[in-house]
Structures are given as structure tokens and as C-alpha cells.
Design an enzyme around this catalytic site. Sequence first.
Site, PDB file in Angstrom:
ATOM      1  N   LYS A  54      49.253  66.671  79.381  1.00 55.13           N
ATOM      2  CA  LYS A  54      48.298  67.454  81.315  1.00 55.13           C
ATOM      3  C   LYS A  54      47.814  68.735  81.163  1.00 55.13           C
ATOM      4  O   LYS A  54      46.778  69.086  81.975  1.00 55.13           O
ATOM      5  CB  LYS A  54      49.105  66.802  82.153  1.00 55.13           C
ATOM      6  CG  LYS A  54      50.825  67.736  82.523  1.00 55.13           C
ATOM      7  CD  LYS A  54      51.199  67.081  83.231  1.00 55.13           C
ATOM      8  CE  LYS A  54      52.411  67.990  83.916  1.00 55.13           C
ATOM      9  NZ  LYS A  54      52.137  69.572  84.225  1.00 55.13           N
ATOM     10  N   THR A  55      49.399  70.300  80.401  1.00 53.28           N
ATOM     11  CA  THR A  55      48.651  71.274  80.165  1.00 53.28           C
ATOM     12  C   THR A  55      47.024  71.236  80.629  1.00 53.28           C
ATOM     13  O   THR A  55      46.336  72.120  81.069  1.00 53.28           O
ATOM     14  CB  THR A  55      49.454  72.533  80.566  1.00 53.28           C
ATOM     15  OG1 THR A  55      50.647  72.037  81.024  1.00 53.28           O
ATOM     16  CG2 THR A  55      48.920  73.775  81.029  1.00 53.28           C
ATOM     17  N   ASP A  98      48.285  69.755  90.606  1.00 49.20           N
ATOM     18  CA  ASP A  98      49.377  68.911  89.231  1.00 49.20           C
ATOM     19  C   ASP A  98      50.853  68.534  89.381  1.00 49.20           C
ATOM     20  O   ASP A  98      51.209  69.088  91.131  1.00 49.20           O
ATOM     21  CB  ASP A  98      49.827  70.716  88.182  1.00 49.20           C
ATOM     22  CG  ASP A  98      50.760  70.675  86.482  1.00 49.20           C
ATOM     23  OD1 ASP A  98      50.473  69.166  86.599  1.00 49.20           O
ATOM     24  OD2 ASP A  98      50.804  71.355  86.382  1.00 49.20           O
ATOM     25  N   GLU A  99      51.895  68.194  89.129  1.00 46.22           N
ATOM     26  CA  GLU A  99      52.797  67.478  89.149  1.00 46.22           C
ATOM     27  C   GLU A  99      52.578  66.773  90.158  1.00 46.22           C
ATOM     28  O   GLU A  99      53.380  66.799  91.451  1.00 46.22           O
ATOM     29  CB  GLU A  99      54.135  68.115  89.219  1.00 46.22           C
ATOM     30  CG  GLU A  99      54.358  69.561  87.413  1.00 46.22           C
ATOM     31  CD  GLU A  99      54.891  68.373  86.358  1.00 46.22           C
ATOM     32  OE1 GLU A  99      55.110  66.733  86.871  1.00 46.22           O
ATOM     33  OE2 GLU A  99      54.697  69.001  85.541  1.00 46.22           O
ATOM     34  N   GLN A 144      58.079  59.787  85.455  1.00 45.17           N
ATOM     35  CA  GLN A 144      58.826  62.005  85.988  1.00 45.17           C
ATOM     36  C   GLN A 144      59.119  61.892  87.242  1.00 45.17           C
ATOM     37  O   GLN A 144      59.192  62.990  87.862  1.00 45.17           O
ATOM     38  CB  GLN A 144      58.287  62.300  85.114  1.00 45.17           C
ATOM     39  CG  GLN A 144      57.759  62.023  83.508  1.00 45.17           C
ATOM     40  CD  GLN A 144      57.157  63.416  83.093  1.00 45.17           C
ATOM     41  OE1 GLN A 144      58.097  64.297  82.261  1.00 45.17           O
ATOM     42  NE2 GLN A 144      56.177  63.040  81.951  1.00 45.17           N
ATOM     43  N   ARG A 187      62.359  64.707  76.313  1.00 50.62           N
ATOM     44  CA  ARG A 187      62.624  65.975  75.630  1.00 50.62           C
ATOM     45  C   ARG A 187      62.895  66.522  74.757  1.00 50.62           C
ATOM     46  O   ARG A 187      62.918  67.244  73.957  1.00 50.62           O
ATOM     47  CB  ARG A 187      63.541  66.671  76.580  1.00 50.62           C
ATOM     48  CG  ARG A 187      63.922  67.032  78.440  1.00 50.62           C
ATOM     49  CD  ARG A 187      62.053  67.162  78.536  1.00 50.62           C
ATOM     50  NE  ARG A 187      61.235  66.458  79.396  1.00 50.62           N
ATOM     51  CZ  ARG A 187      60.536  65.771  79.887  1.00 50.62           C
ATOM     52  NH1 ARG A 187      59.367  67.132  80.085  1.00 50.62           N
ATOM     53  NH2 ARG A 187      59.400  65.008  79.804  1.00 50.62           N
TER      54      ARG A 187
END
Length: 669
Positions: A34-35, A211-212, A242, A605
Site C-alpha cells: 500500500k505504501t 493512509d491507514e 487491521q 508480521r
Amino acid sequence: MITTLKSELNPQQYEAVTTIDRPLLIIAGAGSGKTRVITQRIAYMLSRGVHQQHILALTFTNKAAREMQDRVKAITGKRLTQLTVSTFHAFGVQILRSYSQRLGYRDHFSIYDTVDQVSLLKETAREISFRLEEEDPKTILGLFSDLRTGRRVWDADTERYHHLFTDYRSHLKLYNSVDFDDLILLPIELFENHADILEAVRGRYRYILVDEFQDTSTKQYMFIKYIADGNRNICVVGDDDQSIYSWRGANFGNISQYEKDYPELLEVRLEQNYRSTTTILEAANGVIRNNTNRKDKHLWTGDDSGTAIEVYYPNDEREEAAFIAERIAETRLKDHLKYEDFGVLIRTNALSRAIEEAFLAANLPYRITGGTSFFDRKEIRDCISYMRLAANHDDDMSLLRILNTPRRGIGRKTLEGLTDVARSRNCSLFSAIHLVCRPEDSSMNDRVKRDLTGFTDLIERYRERFLKSKRDLAAALTELVAEVDYWAYIVSEHQTNEKIAKWKYRNIELFIESLRNWERDPDNLDPGLFQWLNRISLQGRDDNQNETDSGQINLMTIHAAKGLEHEMVFLAGVEDGIIPHRRAIEEDPANIEEERRLFYVALTRAKRKLMITSCRTRSVMREISTMEPSPFLQEIPAHLMTAHEPSAPIQTNEAVDYFSLVRARLNNR
């Protein structure tokens, strides 16, 4: 550029990057790049003629904002002096810097962090005789935040705090100061009451990225929606699976609300994972599909490699900790990994003690994410308080901190007299000092007047230095530290341990050096005192979050691990009552879905290997409790897991091989 993008991005990423003139919802699964999509999207807009001053990108940590800005700069090769990539709170400061006078604030307001807020709350409580002895000030401040942001309402349980709340807010305004909630709520107030300001901001920011998005609060969404409704070119990126921060106000329901507010939006789902193995992803998918309140998605990867997830059931937390330490030492050598390639995740900080002891016993370097911020160290806060009082004379909390630091012989009786004057005149303590130091005022003796006048003269002299010092703030602060003889003060405070004094003074030197580097940054076009103070207030808020240190094992809570990845992850304490956490479920059975999302975040993770430990017994409040495995373990498909078998005794040839590995690693240093 389009041809290059098509070759570098998968079809869904390409669609997300090149759709810029309509509302866009990007559902970005864990590890789906996504980044990269966000930064490529900004670069694409710039290549299509969108001026950088019209782009606003918002995220949640300073680290994420820096990374985003650096990536765009690397892609475009341009100086991005007018592009706004910021945290929500830093952007709120930017709005308030321009328009705070419209709300009755004076220039150069201070931003109070939690330490400042606690001090102010205690002072307010003393003034109105509110007993705080048996209450936690941070809990009360949390209540005030909930009330202001709409997470709670005034009722019979909260009414007893009403007087304290109103006086606390009045003091904050009197001191020309704001708290972190204000950085979101005050811009909203500006937009609601001043149409010209809203139109000006909408004219500046015509393309918005968030973002997020699943971590935004209701008020943060309201803040950005006011701006986005002008041009309706808003892109939000998030993953409802998330969303793990409801306890601090995050509302993943904002995704549904966004769909209602912008029915013309395009939805793009990023489901290809570039981080983890198929085994880990299938385990995560198997767990999260048990949540009902979510968008259906299925993470997949082209990497079919990966070993089974190992599950180990130690007898207690000490055996668990020793096992983790041993496996890290062994795997590091066999797989040629670095210490920073390992992540040890726990549900709560209370689980860290046994693991820390095992790491210390095995001489393994580690760090705990979320330790004391550099900016919260006393010597650093003293320097900041001098600078803040120079910028804002009405900042009583900063004045109280440094009035006798170093000691100036100003006693409690003098301070009480100043407080009485400030209260009766409805002014700050700095103004009260000027009043009592007039020749005609006889409330203070001549010696006290000299001491007080010397202090205010010092502050005003350095105020002039600081405000006029463009790219010379570090030199001015160096002179201030020397003039007040802070070194002698530290030595007097630590007469039996000069090493501590030297360490503290070295911290001040590092602080000044960071200021000097910031001033010298050619991309920093506005290196003033107020900008520096705002920067460190916001930086201190998320300091030590989402960071990794080279050469150290990362021991952290699952909440702190979000956004990170490690070659091998140990997920410790996977027991019923810990995850899902018993207290969370008791408060509301519906919290089981957020607890499951937390477990999902922990699983994703891991890049290559995942180890889960679940103790049979655990010491809880000095009592030995029998533990049951977490029910979430039953949601992982059984064929993906294998029970860990204790290592067999090492044979002679294996011992020789192991010694060779150790020797090879040492020789390669």
C-alpha cells in the site's frame, strides 16, 4: 511513465495509482504494497500536471510521513517543498498556525503533551479543592478526551468532574495552550464557523489521500471530510481486518460511512501479499474469516515456500522465555539472520518480564518498543520549557518547571503570592511577576524582586534571540544552557555519580545537535522557534513507535508491531484470557472481533517463519493459574501447524558443526 507503471505494478495497484479524479477506496490487505501504491499515486498526479501544493497526504506517525515523502522524492527526483505529507495532528497545527487568532488564541501557542496536561490538571484540582489523591490523572484526562470527542456523554457518573473539566479547559486557554485533541477539534470549529477559512483550505488542497483509514477516529474523518467535500477527490487506503485501535478512538466503521458519503467512489482491493509465505497467509485467512463485520478478502502470494507454523506448549512462562531465547540464538546462526530479523510479540507489556530475563541471561541484545521518549527526559524537558516560555510567556506549566531550575532562591511563599496575583488578575504567572516587580508594589521584598526580574529579563532576552534567529536557534540554546549554568545544576543534583551528570548533559548536546541538523536541512523552508517546538511536541507523541534498531531483537506488544515485519516472529502467551483478552471480552462480548483482528495482525508480521507458544500454567498476581490455549489456535487450519518437539541431545558431529557456525560468524565481523 504509464508503460513503466504497468510493468512495475499488478493490475489492481495500477488501477489504484492511475484513478485520481474521483473518490477512491483502496482496501489494502497486509503486505500488499500500500505504501508503494500511495507514493506512486502522488508521483503519477505530479506527472499529470497536478501542482504539489494541491496534494495533501495524511498518515498516523512521523516515520510513515517521512518515508512517504522520501519515496515520492526518490521517484520524481524533485524538491517537494509545497507537497503536504503529514500526520493528522501536524496538519492540524498547520491550520491553527494560520487561523488560531480567529478562535481567540494569540500567536505562538504551546502544545501540551500528557506530562503537561497532568501538571495542569493537578494545579486546577488544587485551586478548586478537588481531591485527586485516590484518582489517576491520566484516567481523568482520558475521560475528558472521550467527552470532547463524543465517545462518552455527560451523565450521573461523569458529572462530578464537570467543574474540574471546565476549569481545566479555561486554564489551558488562559495559558495560550492547546492539547492534542484540540489539534483536530479546533480546525473543525474553524471550518464550521468560518466559511471563508474552509473555502481557502479547500482551494489549497484539491487532492487528498488518507493512509491507514481504518485507524481514523470519527472526528478525524469529519476534519478531512470538510476539506474533501470541496472537490471530492479523496482517496482513502485501509484494511478493516487491521483495525485494532478502538480503545484510542479509532472507528473502522468510517469505511462504511465513507461509502455512504461518497456513493460515486471506486473500490479497489489489493489482495496479493508480497511479505509472507503461503502457509502464514492461509493461517491468517483461516482466522480472520471468522469475523462477520468485515469486507470479504483473501490474501494470496506467489511464494509457495514456507515451513509449517510451530506451536509449543511450555510448562510456564520461564520455560517459554528460555525456549524463545534458545531458538533465536540457534536460528540466527543456522539461517544467517541478524538479531533485528526477530520479532517477539506479546498481547500486554506484563508478559515481557520473563522474556527480558531470559534475554539478559543469554546475553541477547533486545529493545522494547514504546519506552520512555527521549523528549520526556528531565534535562530535555527543561530545555524545551525554556524555549516554550520564550515563545509563549503565558505558558504557566513551562514557567513553573524552570523558575527554580537551576535554583534561583524563589521559595514556595513567593510562588504562592504570585499564584494569588495571577488568579485575582486573571493573568499568567509571567504577567504576575511583572506586576509584583513594579517599584510601587510592596508585596515582595527587594531581593525577591531582583531574582524574579533577573528571570524574566533572561526569558525576554532569549525570546528576542530565538525569534530573530533563523537557522541559529541551536547556537542561542547553547548560550542559554551555558548562561544558566545547567551543568553545575546537574552536578549538584547527582553529587555522588558524575557519570549520570555527564550522561544527562550529553543528552542536552544531542538535543541541540538535532536542532542544528534540522536548521541546516535545505528542505526546511521555515526553521523558526515555533515550528521547532511544534515538531518536537508531535514527534514526542509517537517517538519509539514503529521503529526498529539495528542489532537488537524487537520485543513489543502486538499493537506496537502493526506496520512492521520480521523474518521470524515469536508470538508468546497465546492463551485464553490473554488473547482474546479476558477483560476486553467481559467489557463487551463484541470485542472478540477486534481481539481476532489483533491476532491476525500478529500472524501477518511474519515473513518466513512463525512460532507460537502457549503455556500450560502461568504466574498471575503471584498465583499459579492453569491456562488453556487460545481459541484462535483452533481457527488456524490444522494442516498448517506442527507441534514443536523438544530438541534431541546434540550429537558430537552436530556440536562440531554448530561450533563452526559460531566461529564463522565471529570471523566475518
